[in-house]
Motif scaffolding. Structure first.
Motif, PDB file in Angstrom:
ATOM      1  N   GLY A  59       0.777  -1.408   0.112  1.00 54.21           N
ATOM      2  CA  GLY A  59       0.111   0.331  -0.253  1.00 54.21           C
ATOM      3  C   GLY A  59       0.791   1.074  -0.002  1.00 54.21           C
ATOM      4  N   ASP A  60       0.413   1.879  -0.001  1.00 51.21           N
ATOM      5  CA  ASP A  60       0.852   3.667  -0.218  1.00 51.21           C
ATOM      6  C   ASP A  60       1.695   3.964   1.330  1.00 51.21           C
ATOM      7  OD1 ASP A  60      -0.515   4.506  -2.740  1.00 51.21           O
ATOM      8  OD2 ASP A  60      -1.745   5.255  -1.507  1.00 51.21           O
ATOM      9  N   ASN A  61       1.440   3.520   2.385  1.00 57.84           N
ATOM     10  CA  ASN A  61       2.450   3.314   3.560  1.00 57.84           C
ATOM     11  C   ASN A  61       3.142   3.050   3.595  1.00 57.84           C
ATOM     12  OD1 ASN A  61       0.818   1.256   3.704  1.00 57.84           O
ATOM     13  ND2 ASN A  61       0.076   1.128   5.638  1.00 57.84           N
ATOM     14  N   ASP A  65      -0.942  -4.698   1.500  1.00 57.41           N
ATOM     15  CA  ASP A  65      -2.122  -4.311   1.781  1.00 57.41           C
ATOM     16  C   ASP A  65      -3.021  -5.237   0.650  1.00 57.41           C
ATOM     17  OD1 ASP A  65      -5.011  -3.344   2.616  1.00 57.41           O
ATOM     18  OD2 ASP A  65      -4.756  -1.163   1.655  1.00 57.41           O
ATOM     19  N   SER A 212      -4.255  -0.914 -15.100  1.00 60.23           N
ATOM     20  CA  SER A 212      -3.271   0.130 -14.705  1.00 60.23           C
ATOM     21  C   SER A 212      -2.133   0.450 -15.971  1.00 60.23           C
ATOM     22  CB  SER A 212      -3.137  -0.118 -13.767  1.00 60.23           C
ATOM     23  OG  SER A 212      -2.342  -1.330 -13.482  1.00 60.23           O
TER      24      SER A 212
END
Ligand code: ARG
Length: 266
Positions: A59-61, A65, A212
């Motif tokens: 995930g972005d963090n 995820d 994407s």
């Protein structure tokens, strides 16, 4: 005599110290239970390969995820356990169960007869199939058109196994070469950059990669057998297997499963 006085003074000092300590503690009457340490919660170590969206990704963090991660968090909650995630290569997951580095594999892993010899699978939690990703407008229309093509796969996955077996003995598809990548996305990037002809990968990541890379690639059905995803524990770890199965049943029955599917997959 002097010695005795000294002794009693020391005694007095010590006992008052004890008293002060005791009073200090008992002053906190609001939560007397805090004095007793709660037993450390059990930790469930989940092994995954966070290169398989929407089931697992970073995930972005920077933390893993995805659907599997959320599902195992729910399972751990129902088992009263903390969860720890080990992110590794897909092909290392089964070995890591064996040597105790992880307790549970949750990695969009397909149940296969070969793997069943090495691990115990939980009940299935998802049905998928292999898709073929090709450049938009390409002449490949089905798996039989993979003849003489260079095909990219993620190493150690069912896509790899099916295409590699074919390469060695079955010759159903007659591919020219199988290229194995640690990450599915790297195979897709090589496809986009014209270095390979097609990628064989599970349906859900295939759709994500197509989305994407809008316009450049498309995913078509492979016609290969459908696959069931399940979690895996070390062979013989029936205690954990039963707990995970019980939690999974509950999660499916109480609507949590559908909620997670909506959140991550649909
Ligand atoms: N379902 C396929 C298999 O079991 C691919 C799973 C890949 N999962 C991953 N997290 N990279 O082989």
């Amino acid at each position: 005599m002097k010695k005795r006085i000294l002794k009693s003074i020391t005694l007095l000092l010590v006992s008052s110290l004890i008293a002060v300590t005791f009073i200090g503690c008992s002053n906190d009457t609001s939560s007397p239970s805090t004095k007793v340490d709660a037993p450390p919660a059990a930790t469930l170590v989940m092994g995954t390969n966070a290169e398989f969206p929407p089931f697992e990704f970073v995930g972005d963090n920077g933390q893993p995820d995805g659907f599997d991660v959320a599902l195992v968090k729910e399972i751990a909650k129902r088992m009263d356990a903390e969860i720890k995630i080990e992110n590794m290569e897909f092909k290392s997951l089964i070995g890591s169960l064996g040597n105790g580095k992880i307790d549970l594999v949750a990695a969009g892993m397909t149940v296969t007869e070969e793997r069943k010899k090495e691990v115990d699978f939980t009940q299935a939690y998802f049905t998928a199939n292999q898709m073929i990703i090709i450049p938009t407008g390409d002449s490949i229309k089905s798996a039989s058109d993979l003849k003489d093509k260079v095909v990219g796969v993620q190493e150690g996955t069912t896509g790899d196994i099916i295409i590699s077996e074919d390469d060695v003995e079955v010759k159903e598809y007659n591919v020219k070469e199988v290229k194995r990548y640690k990450k599915g996305i790297d195979a897709v990037m090589d496809l986009v950059n014209d270095r390979i002809d097609a990628v064989v990968i599970d349906s859900n990541p295939a759709k994500e990669y197509v989305a994407s890379n809008e316009g450049k690639i498309v995913a078509i059905q492979s016609g290969m057998e459908t696959e069931e995803y399940a979690m895996a524990v070390k062979k013989g770890n029936t205690e954990l297997l039963e707990k995970v199965n019980a939690a999974l049943t509950e999660i499916k029955e109480d609507g949590t499963y559908d909620k997670l599917v909506k959140e991550y997959i649909q």
